[in-house]
Design a protein around this motif. Structure first.
Motif, PDB file in Angstrom:
ATOM      1  N   UNK A  55       8.289  30.596   2.799  1.00  0.00           N
ATOM      2  CA  UNK A  55       8.255  31.460   4.073  1.00  0.00           C
ATOM      3  C   UNK A  55       9.168  30.810   5.190  1.00  0.00           C
ATOM      4  N   UNK A  56       9.896  31.759   5.974  1.00  0.00           N
ATOM      5  CA  UNK A  56      10.470  31.737   6.903  1.00  0.00           C
ATOM      6  C   UNK A  56      10.470  32.762   7.765  1.00  0.00           C
ATOM      7  N   UNK A  57      10.454  32.271   9.206  1.00  0.00           N
ATOM      8  CA  UNK A  57      10.592  33.574  10.211  1.00  0.00           C
ATOM      9  C   UNK A  57      10.353  32.895  11.621  1.00  0.00           C
ATOM     10  N   UNK A  58      10.954  33.924  12.445  1.00  0.00           N
ATOM     11  CA  UNK A  58      10.549  33.491  13.908  1.00  0.00           C
ATOM     12  C   UNK A  58       9.263  33.777  14.454  1.00  0.00           C
ATOM     13  N   UNK A  59       9.032  33.355  15.670  1.00  0.00           N
ATOM     14  CA  UNK A  59       7.678  33.283  16.153  1.00  0.00           C
ATOM     15  C   UNK A  59       7.807  33.258  17.682  1.00  0.00           C
ATOM     16  N   UNK A  60       6.964  33.772  18.354  1.00  0.00           N
ATOM     17  CA  UNK A  60       6.578  33.554  19.936  1.00  0.00           C
ATOM     18  C   UNK A  60       5.213  33.288  20.386  1.00  0.00           C
ATOM     19  N   UNK A  61       5.067  32.357  21.230  1.00  0.00           N
ATOM     20  CA  UNK A  61       3.593  32.099  21.369  1.00  0.00           C
ATOM     21  C   UNK A  61       3.218  31.471  22.737  1.00  0.00           C
ATOM     22  N   UNK A  62       2.202  30.998  23.041  1.00  0.00           N
ATOM     23  CA  UNK A  62       1.685  30.481  24.290  1.00  0.00           C
ATOM     24  C   UNK A  62       0.821  29.379  24.049  1.00  0.00           C
ATOM     25  N   UNK A  65       9.215  21.395  21.217  1.00  0.00           N
ATOM     26  CA  UNK A  65       8.297  21.184  20.406  1.00  0.00           C
ATOM     27  C   UNK A  65       8.573  21.199  18.989  1.00  0.00           C
ATOM     28  N   UNK A  66       7.866  20.445  18.215  1.00  0.00           N
ATOM     29  CA  UNK A  66       7.709  20.330  16.802  1.00  0.00           C
ATOM     30  C   UNK A  66       6.505  20.329  16.129  1.00  0.00           C
ATOM     31  N   UNK A  67       6.140  20.986  15.155  1.00  0.00           N
ATOM     32  CA  UNK A  67       4.834  21.050  14.508  1.00  0.00           C
ATOM     33  C   UNK A  67       4.993  21.141  13.158  1.00  0.00           C
ATOM     34  N   UNK A  68       4.003  20.313  12.540  1.00  0.00           N
ATOM     35  CA  UNK A  68       3.832  20.100  11.088  1.00  0.00           C
ATOM     36  C   UNK A  68       2.466  20.692  10.646  1.00  0.00           C
ATOM     37  N   UNK A  69       2.175  21.536   9.630  1.00  0.00           N
ATOM     38  CA  UNK A  69       0.965  21.907   9.536  1.00  0.00           C
ATOM     39  C   UNK A  69       0.796  21.719   7.717  1.00  0.00           C
ATOM     40  N   UNK A 122       9.459  27.234   8.996  1.00  0.00           N
ATOM     41  CA  UNK A 122       9.973  27.231   7.448  1.00  0.00           C
ATOM     42  C   UNK A 122       8.930  26.495   6.887  1.00  0.00           C
ATOM     43  N   UNK A 123       8.575  26.867   5.567  1.00  0.00           N
ATOM     44  CA  UNK A 123       7.244  26.274   4.902  1.00  0.00           C
ATOM     45  C   UNK A 123       7.622  26.557   3.489  1.00  0.00           C
ATOM     46  N   UNK A 124       6.924  25.711   2.739  1.00  0.00           N
ATOM     47  CA  UNK A 124       6.988  25.984   1.036  1.00  0.00           C
ATOM     48  C   UNK A 124       5.738  25.515   0.529  1.00  0.00           C
ATOM     49  N   UNK A 174       4.307  23.688   6.094  1.00  0.00           N
ATOM     50  CA  UNK A 174       5.045  24.374   7.077  1.00  0.00           C
ATOM     51  C   UNK A 174       5.662  23.363   8.324  1.00  0.00           C
ATOM     52  N   UNK A 175       6.850  23.605   8.705  1.00  0.00           N
ATOM     53  CA  UNK A 175       7.290  22.957   9.939  1.00  0.00           C
ATOM     54  C   UNK A 175       7.811  24.029  10.959  1.00  0.00           C
TER      55      UNK A 175
END
Length: 175
Positions: free
Chosen positions: A124-131, A60-64, A105-107, A84-85
């Motif tokens: 901003x940068x960081x790992x994540x988990x979700x559902x 999956x990819x996501x852009x915000x 990753x975002x700016x 962010x992406x």
């Protein structure tokens, strides 16, 4: 000039990803909203924005894009925008849900007016988990939650960082 090249790269990646998904058959792309719950950064408690998310099998990819303003009791006010992406991988697939791991990753830019105008470049940068879940009878709607640890740097003359856990909620309509 640097921002133009970054925006161009982001547009290229999104366009390429859309082309892959359209040709992928059973895979899906969705548009919706994302909300990040913030604590103590001077901006409102919730950072809201528009979002595009695409699944190709278990990738999956996501852009915000986020935009927010604030106005404090002490007279300070400001504006924040972020782009962010995310890249995510579903480790568990069920009929109506997916559990995934990823990275974000975002700016962006934070403009503060507290008597002295201050501008901060934000990274901003960081790992994540979700559902992500879809409801019986509404398979085109995807509701998701995410928890991530974000390292955020506000770059100006006084470089300062905010690190911590963030919670995000969102919904996408898949086409």
């Amino acid at each position: 000039m640097r921002r133009v090249s970054i925006v161009t790269a982001v547009v290229f990646v999104i366009t390429f990803s859309l082309a892959v998904i359209v040709n992928a058959g059973e895979n899906k792309i969705g548009a919706g909203c994302q909300a990040v719950l913030l604590e103590g950064v001077g901006v409102e408690d919730i950072l809201q924005g528009g979002s595009v998310r695409g699944w190709v099998d278990d990738i999956c990819w996501e852009g915000n894009i986020y935009r927010n303003s604030y106005d404090e009791d002490d007279g300070s006010e400001g504006d924040l925008w972020m782009l962010t992406g995310k890249a995510m991988f579903a480790t568990k697939l069920n009929e109506k849900s997916r559990f995934y791991l990823g990275v974000e990753l975002g700016f962006g830019e934070l403009d503060v007016d507290n008597g002295v105008d201050e501008d901060y470049d934000v990274l901003t940068l960081g790992p994540l988990f979700g559902a992500e879940y879809s409801l019986q009878g509404l398979p085109e709607l995807g509701f998701h939650w995410e928890i991530g640890y974000k390292l955020t740097n506000f770059n100006n003359d006084d470089d300062f960082d905010i690190s911590g856990i963030q919670i995000a909620l969102g919904v996408h309509y898949y086409f």
